[in-house]
Structure formats: structure tokens, C-alpha cells
Design an enzyme around this catalytic site. Structure first.
Site, short mmCIF file in Angstrom:
data_model
loop_
_atom_site.label_atom_id
_atom_site.label_comp_id
_atom_site.label_asym_id
_atom_site.label_seq_id
_atom_site.Cartn_x
_atom_site.Cartn_y
_atom_site.Cartn_z
N ARG A 63 8.57 5.70 9.93
CA ARG A 63 7.43 6.02 10.82
C ARG A 63 7.87 6.20 12.27
O ARG A 63 7.12 5.87 13.21
CB ARG A 63 6.34 4.95 10.73
CG ARG A 63 5.97 4.56 9.31
CD ARG A 63 5.64 5.74 8.45
NE ARG A 63 5.33 5.36 7.07
CZ ARG A 63 5.06 6.26 6.10
NH1 ARG A 63 5.11 7.56 6.36
NH2 ARG A 63 4.78 5.87 4.89
N GLU A 107 1.85 6.56 13.46
CA GLU A 107 1.94 7.04 12.09
C GLU A 107 0.67 7.77 11.64
O GLU A 107 0.75 8.80 10.99
CB GLU A 107 2.19 5.82 11.17
CG GLU A 107 2.09 6.14 9.69
CD GLU A 107 2.33 4.92 8.80
OE1 GLU A 107 2.62 3.82 9.33
OE2 GLU A 107 2.25 5.08 7.57
N ASN A 154 10.77 -3.33 5.61
CA ASN A 154 11.29 -2.97 4.28
C ASN A 154 12.80 -3.13 4.40
O ASN A 154 13.53 -2.17 4.60
CB ASN A 154 10.90 -1.55 3.91
CG ASN A 154 9.39 -1.40 3.80
OD1 ASN A 154 8.71 -2.27 3.26
ND2 ASN A 154 8.86 -0.32 4.33
N ASP A 167 -4.94 -0.33 7.46
CA ASP A 167 -3.59 0.02 7.86
C ASP A 167 -3.52 0.91 9.11
O ASP A 167 -3.38 2.12 8.97
CB ASP A 167 -2.88 0.72 6.70
CG ASP A 167 -1.38 0.63 6.81
OD1 ASP A 167 -0.91 0.17 7.85
OD2 ASP A 167 -0.70 1.03 5.86
N GLU A 174 3.63 -3.79 -1.23
CA GLU A 174 4.16 -2.44 -1.44
C GLU A 174 5.51 -2.46 -2.16
O GLU A 174 6.45 -1.77 -1.77
CB GLU A 174 4.26 -1.69 -0.11
CG GLU A 174 2.91 -1.54 0.57
CD GLU A 174 2.94 -0.66 1.82
OE1 GLU A 174 3.97 -0.66 2.52
OE2 GLU A 174 1.94 0.03 2.06
C1 BDP Z 1 2.34 1.32 6.22
C2 BDP Z 1 3.48 2.27 6.38
C3 BDP Z 1 4.73 1.80 5.69
C4 BDP Z 1 5.02 0.36 6.11
C5 BDP Z 1 3.82 -0.50 5.85
C6 BDP Z 1 4.03 -1.92 6.37
O1 BDP Z 1 3.09 3.53 5.87
O2 BDP Z 1 5.76 2.66 6.04
O3 BDP Z 1 6.13 -0.13 5.43
O4 BDP Z 1 2.72 0.01 6.53
O5 BDP Z 1 3.48 -2.21 7.41
O6 BDP Z 1 1.36 1.69 7.13
O7 BDP Z 1 4.68 -2.72 5.74
#
Ligand code: BDP
Length: 720
Positions: free
Chosen positions: A188, A413, A230, A385, A311
Site C-alpha cells: 500500500r 490505499e 504481514n 478498513d 487475513e
Molecule cells: C488492509 C490492506 C492490507 C493490510 C491490512 C492490514 O489492504 O494490505 O495488510 O489492511 O491492516 O486494508 O493488516
């Protein structure tokens, strides 16, 4: 003869100096951020001239030395004077910096004990019988913050005679979160590669690392999480710890601590353990040894940030343990060193059919009071989000026994990437000022975050960074304002976004009121503009899949229901919006009763949140007198018109800005105008298939048919 040549040279030099000083004509690329220190107008220079007599900073402290050097650099540039840095004698008008350990500062009897470690005082005083300005704090870093504050006053034209400023941060952890990967890609990120050159570290460092630290110190940021949430386990291996240690050494005198995102399964991946179960003694021992290893290299290491069971990331729930079990095990590992664990509440589960907006609350609320005292739970500003607009996250105010820190996203983003001019100060302020009613009226999110509502000493605010190797740092000139505003609001969550915008615009471009007033107005309106042309009236998560660039409200074929935009808008022949009242998911009940009542009733919910909480008939009568469909289209039109107005306004401001940056912003606004139109047209073309009504009078039809918009593909959009 000689004199003639000398005179000519001198005239030439003066002419060059004058040319260089004539602000707007000079080429600038944005690298200098808000710390440009270009010469002030002559009248202003005269006003601040007394400050240029001397800078006295006799204490031997790395941060105080940096503070003195910064004042020297700033005043030399702003006042076009060479300011003597004299360690001892106080000339009339001099600046004296230091802590109570300096005998002259001690003699002033200032109330330093109320400042904590990072606060500071700036005062007009008399030292050795001579008028002086003192910057005093309890630490070198406090002095550095004060020096930047004094420079800001000069940069923005504030009076400095009889100055009496006391500033103490209301939030303890003021952190950037870099979603930077070890290969230098940035999740992002829209400002180029990561500024961390992991490959060359620790042997080779980049001067940018110092400039980064300096810029952050100027707005009070005191920590940085270097790697993506991540996370790769490799970040916790010896070579990468050495690299992080090098950065920590560079940042330390600027008051910035280093933190790392920890991958839950690291014990398995790095050392071949059979499990990452937090209650397994071998796992706990592994983390304890890892923490000891990190602290041996980075004695002031801040701690870990963790994204677990979210996720697809591993986490304690893989072993049927709770988030608290996981967080507390890690917390025990860093506790002997004074470290902390920031445990993210951004969770929503694959298998969970429940409204995604409810899931974080449902999982975390029952854990209130079960976290160790060096754990802080990091909560995004809204329950979905980082959307252009979200109501505040229902966890704020709902976990009184647990310190919660804010997570904002500075990188855009979901708001048009770096190309759209959107001032996020307005978004941050809106969330912080929201009233949770957790302890009656006035229980604002800001007061949850600063700890005052529930009596927490451990407090924090994190911003997902928008920084990369682009020359202007953030991918666009105006995105610098979002970094800046984040830092200022982390220092004081009750500060005014408008005031911050004015400071930023004045320092970054020009303090001329004929410039600042229209630019601040434009910035403050820009957030509402993006809401209008992307997701008006409470719509959310309608961006195209994966990269989140451009509209994709029609997307309905992704593996998980809550990855599909259709999940969020729920348009049908009757109406549009997500019913989160008792007749729907009842997510609204997660708020305190007065808030739940207001939001849950279609007659009292603010229109800006209408479709977040309600499924509303297309012919529902809105406050304007229009039916919902007409109002929706009108909002889309309003967003497009606002961007056109921004372009027109910026065009008139050319006289106040150097040509390069002015043209740069102009080009970005042209992209934004095109993309705002695209968002409006594609959204209307799509929603019209449900509403089946004509566009309101004067609203032009979309430029293309729906299939055209649906067919657009962007396989190489950045940040994905
Ligand atoms: C989302 C993003 C992703 C992030 C996630 C997060 O698309 O890339 O890893 O949040 O905050 O909005 O963990």
C-alpha cells in the site's frame, strides 16, 4: 582597479543572493518538506533578528547538539544571518537550550517537573541580566522538540516576544508503521520503494535515514515499526537484527525508537520448533531468547507489533488460544527489558459469516482486562478498513480495562493513492472528536486514546506511513501534509486539523495570508470531496479488488463474501445500504446506548453515515427534500465539482509557489479530476441498474456504459 573588480564581484554575489532569496522563483522539489528554512520577508526578518544573536547549548548531549544545529540551520536560512553558536556567554537576545542540569537553566526556577520526559518550555527570560529565550526540558529530546517548535513560530510568523509556551505530549507512543517488505516493496505504498535499503544495511547507510529522523522529530514522532505487519520471520534473524540496530543508532538522538512486526510462526520458521503455541514453554523460551538477542543489539528496542489470525496470518488461535494468551506470552519476553507489545485488533475470520464490522469487537471485548500491563491493543479508526469515511470503531470506549491505541492509515490505499489531494487531518480529527458516550457525554475517542477517560498511562497512536524513496518522500507534495498532521495530532489528539493545515501550508509553501487561507480551505474540504465522489452517504469498500484503485462496486465473485463490494452496499430494486440495526446485523448495538440509539434510527442517523447502518429505499426523503437516489447522484456530482474548484483555485495561487511544485500539484489535480469523474460515472452507471430512475435534472449521463467500466483492468497498480 582591484577595488573595481572586487566591487563588481560583490555586486554579482549580492544579485545572486537576492535571486536565490526571492522565494517562489527558486526551484524546489519537495525534499525539504516543511523544514525549508527559506528567507523570510525583510520585515519578518527584522522582527526575529534578536534571536540571531547566539545559540547557547553548553550541555554535552547528542540531542541537544542536534537541537542547536537545527536552530543554527533554521535561523541562518530564515533570517539570512550567520547565527553564532556560542557555548557560554549569553548575548542579549540569545537562545539558551538545555535541561535542569545546566546551572543557568536551574537558576531560572522553571516548572520542569511537570513536563515529563518529552515536554518542554519556551520562555522569554533574563539570563545573567540579559534578555534571552530559553528552551528547557528534562531530556535532550524534549529540548529538540522545543527547538523545532521555536523554529515553527518563526517560520509561520508567530510573535516571539514575551513568549511563554509549555507543551507536553498527551500520547506516549507516537509511531509510524511501515508496511515495508524486505525486498523494498511497500504494501500500500505509493511513493516508490521502501526507504530502508535492507540489502546494503548495516554497512552502507543513506543520508535519508537522518533526514527521516529529523522530519519525524520535528513533529514529535518517537517510534517507528520498520517492517510490514504481514511480516517475514527473517526480520527476526541475526543479520536483520543487525540492520535494524544500525537504523536504531541513527534514530536514537532524534528520540525515535525502533520496533519490529513479529511473525507469529517465527519459532517454527527460524528454528524448526514444532509449534508456535503460546502456552508451550519451548515457544515462550524461544521468544524470551529472541527478545534478549534483540535487546543486546538494540538496548532501547521498543517492542513488537503483531498481526495475528487476520487475513491468513498465523496466530495463537491456530492453537485454540486467545489473542490475550498470545499477546501476554510475547509481552513476558520483552517485559524485563521495558518493551511492549502492540497487538492489532484488525481481525475478521474467513469462516465467520457474521457482519465483518462486528468481528473485532466480538473477539476483543470479552478479553478486556486479560492483557498484561505491557500490552496495548491497536485498533483501526473504523470497524471495516481505512475507508474515506467510517464511523469510529465501536471498541473505543468499550474496553475500559485495556489501553487501546489508534491506528490511522496515512498512506491513501482507499483514497485515490498519492495522486489525489486529500487532507487526512480532517479525517483524523473527525474520528478523534467522535463521542463514544462510554462514560457519558464528552467521552471522545481522543480521550480514550490519550488515556484520560479510563486512566491509562500507556497510550499510543500509530500511522501507517506514506513514505518512500520518491524525492518528495510521500509521492505527492500534498501528501506530506498527512504525515505532518498525523504527528501533530499524535502529540495532541485535541489539536485543530485546520490550524495544523495552516502551519503546514505556511511552512511548506508561503505564509502569505492570501495563500494560506484558500489553501487551508481547499485542504479542509478535500476530504469531503473524496467521500462524495467515491462513497457518499455512508457507502464503503466499493473499490476495485486487490489494488483498491478505482471503482468496483459490481465485484461479486471473490472467494470470501466480505471481500466483495456487493457485500457492503447491498443495492437491490428497493434500495441500498447495509442494515446494521436490529433488523439486520445489529452491529449498531456495539456502541454505547445513546450512540446506538442515534445511529440505529433512520430519523436521527447523520446522513453521512446513513447507508453504513441502514438499507434505505431509493425514494426515501432526505434532508434536502430530494429522494435518496437523487441525493446520491447529487453527492457524486458535488465531489466532481469540488475537485474542479480545487484545480481552479490552485491555478490562481501560482504567484505564491515556486513554479516546479506549483506545476507538479497542477498535474496531480488533473489526474484527480479525471478519476473523480470516473468514480462518479462508473458508480452511477452501476447503481442506476438497481434504482431504475432518471438522473436528477442537470446531472449528465455517465460518459460510457457500465460494461466499459467493468472491463477496465490495472494489473500493475502499485502497492498490491
Ligand atoms: C488492509 C490492506 C492490507 C493490510 C491490512 C492490514 O489492504 O494490505 O495488510 O489492511 O491492516 O486494508 O493488516
Amino acid at each position: 582597479m582591484r577595488k573595481g573588480v572586487f566591487g563588481a564581484c560583490r555586486a554579482l554575489i549580492l544579485a545572486v543572493v537576492a535571486l536565490l532569496a526571492s522565494g517562489p522563483a527558486m526551484a524546489e522539489d519537495g525534499y525539504d518538506l516543511w523544514l525549508r528554512y527559506r528567507p523570510l520577508a525583510d520585515s519578518a526578518q527584522a522582527r526575529y533578528r534578536p534571536l540571531a544573536t547566539a545559540i547557547a547549548a553548553p550541555q554535552d548531549d547528542p540531542s541537544i547538539r542536534i537541537a542547536a544545529a537545527e536552530l543554527h540551520r533554521g535561523l541562518t536560512g530564515l533570517l539570512r544571518a550567520d547565527v553564532p553558536a556560542s557555548a557560554d556567554a549569553i548575548a542579549p537576545g540569545a537562545i539558551l537550550l538545555g535541561t535542569g542540569g545546566d546551572r543557568r537553566i536551574a537558576a531560572l526556577g522553571l516548572p520542569l517537573s511537570t513536563l515529563g520526559r518529552e515536554g518542554y518550555l519556551i520562555r522569554s527570560v533574563r539570563v545573567d541580566g540579559k534578555p534571552a529565550t530559553v528552551i528547557a526540558a528534562n531530556s535532550g529530546v524534549g529540548v529538540l522538540y522545543g527547538a523545532f517548535h521555536l523554529l515553527r513560530l518563526v517560520q509561520t510568523g508567530d510573535p516571539i516576544d514575551r513568549i511563554d509556551i509549555r507543551s507536553v505530549p498527551k500520547v506516549e507512543l507516537r509511531l509510524l508503521n511501515h508496511w515495508d517488505n524486505l525486498d523494498r516493496s511497500v504494501e500500500r505504498g505509493y511513493a516508490g520503494q521502501s526507504i530502508w535499503d535492507w540489502w546494503k544495511l548495516p554497512d552502507i547507510t543513506n543520508p535519508r535515514y537522518v533526514d527521516y529522523a529529523r522530519a519525524n522529530a520535528s513533529i514529535g514522532i518517537n517510534g517507528t515499526v520498520l517492517n510490514n505487519v504481514n511480516a517475514k520471520a527473517d526480520s527476526l534473524t541475526a543479520p536483520y537484527i543487525a540492520k535494524a540496530a544500525k537504523l536504531a543508532d541513527i534514530f536514537r538522538p532524534y528520540g525515535i525508537r525502533v520496533y519490529l512486526s513479529a511473525r507469529w510462526s517465527a519459532p517454527i520458521e527460524i528454528s524448526g520448533l514444532k509449534t508456535a503455541d503460546p502456552l508451550d514453554p519451548a515457544v515462550a523460551a524461544w521468544w524470551k531468547a529472541k527478545a534478549d538477542e534483540i535487546y543486546a543489539a538494540i538496548p532501547d528496542f521498543g517492542g513488537f507489533l503483531v498481526k495475528a489470525n487476520s487475513e491468513g496470518q498465523p496466530g495463537p488461535q491456530d492453537y485454540h488460544r486467545s489473542h490475550a494468551d498470545g499477546a501476554n506470552m510475547l509481552a513476558a519476553a520483552v517485559k524485563p527489558h521495558g518493551g511492549i507489545v502492540m497487538w492489532r485488533a484488525f481481525v475478521y475470520a474467513h469462516e465467520n459469516p457474521d457482519d465483518r464490522a462486528r468481528q473485532a469487537y466480538d473477539e476483543f471485548k470479552p478479553l478486556d482486562g486479560r492483557f498484561a500491563d505491557n500490552v496495548i491493543v491497536q485498533v483501526k479508526n473504523g470497524a471495516i478498513d481505512f475507508q474515506p469515511r467510517e464511523p469510529f470503531h465501536p471498541l473505543f470506549g468499550a474496553m475500559p480495562k485495556t489501553p487501546l491505541m489508534m491506528e490511522f492509515q496515512i498512506t491513501k490505499e482507499y483514497l485515490g493513492f498519492a495522486t489525489h489531494l486529500v487532507y487526512l487531518g480532517a479525517l483524523f480529527e473527525e474520528t478523534l472528536a467522535s463521542d463514544t458516550f462510554a462514560k457519558g457525554k464528552g467521552s471522545t475517542v481522543a480521550r480514550v486514546i490519550d488515556g484520560s477517560l479510563e486512566g491509562h498511562a500507556r497510550t499510543g497512536m500509530a500511522g501507517v506511513a506514506n513514505i518512500g524513496v520518491d524525492r518528495n518522500w510521500t509521492g505527492s507534495q500534498f501528501d506530506q501534509a498527512n504525515w505532518y498532521a498525523f504527528g501533530r495530532l499524535a502529540w495532541d489528539p485535541e489539536a485543530s486539523a485546520r490550524r495544523i493545515a495552516a502551519d503546514w501550508a505556511g511552512m511548506t509553501f508561503s505564509t502569505d495570508p492570501a495563500f494560506v487561507a484558500p489553501v487551508v480551505d481547499m485542504m479542509m474540504r478535500s476530504r469531503e470531496a473524496v467521500v462524495d465522489y467515491m462513497t457518499p452517504l455512508g457507502l464503503h469498500h466499493l473499490m476495485a479488488t486487490g489494488h483498491h484503485y478505482g471503482p468496483g462496486p459490481w465485484v461479486d465473485d471473490l472467494e470470501r463474501p466480505d471481500w466483495n463490494p456487493v457485500y457492503y452496499h447491498r443495492a437491490d430494486a428497493q434500495g441500498i445500504g447495509f442494515d446494521r440495526t436490529k433488523t439486520g446485523s445489529n452491529a449498531v448495538a456495539q456502541y454505547a446506548p445513546p450512540v446506538a440509539r442515534q445511529l440505529g434510527d433512520i430519523r436521527t442517523v447523520p446522513e453521512r453515515d446513513l447507508l453504513w447502518f441502514h438499507h434505505v429505499r431509493w425514494d426515501h426523503r432526505m434532508a434536502s427534500g430530494r429522494i435518496l437516489w437523487d441525493e446520491l447522484v447529487t453527492r457524486y456530482d458535488r465531489g466532481v465539482a469540488e475537485v474542479a474548484a480545487m484545480r481552479a483555485r490552485w491555478a490562481t495561487l501560482a504567484p505564491y509557489v515556486d513554479a516546479d511544485r506549483h506545476a507538479d500539484v497542477m498535474r496531480f489535480l488533473a489526474v484527480q479530476a479525471r478519476e473523480a469523474q470516473w468514480w462518479r460515472d462508473a458508480s452511477i452507471a452501476y447503481f442506476a441498474t438497481f434504482a431504475r430512475r432518471p438522473l436528477p435534472a442537470g446531472s449528465p449521463p455517465p460518459a460510457h456504459d457500465l460494461d466499459y467500466y467493468k472491463a477496465l483492468r490495472f494489473p500493475y497498480a502499485p502497492g498490491n
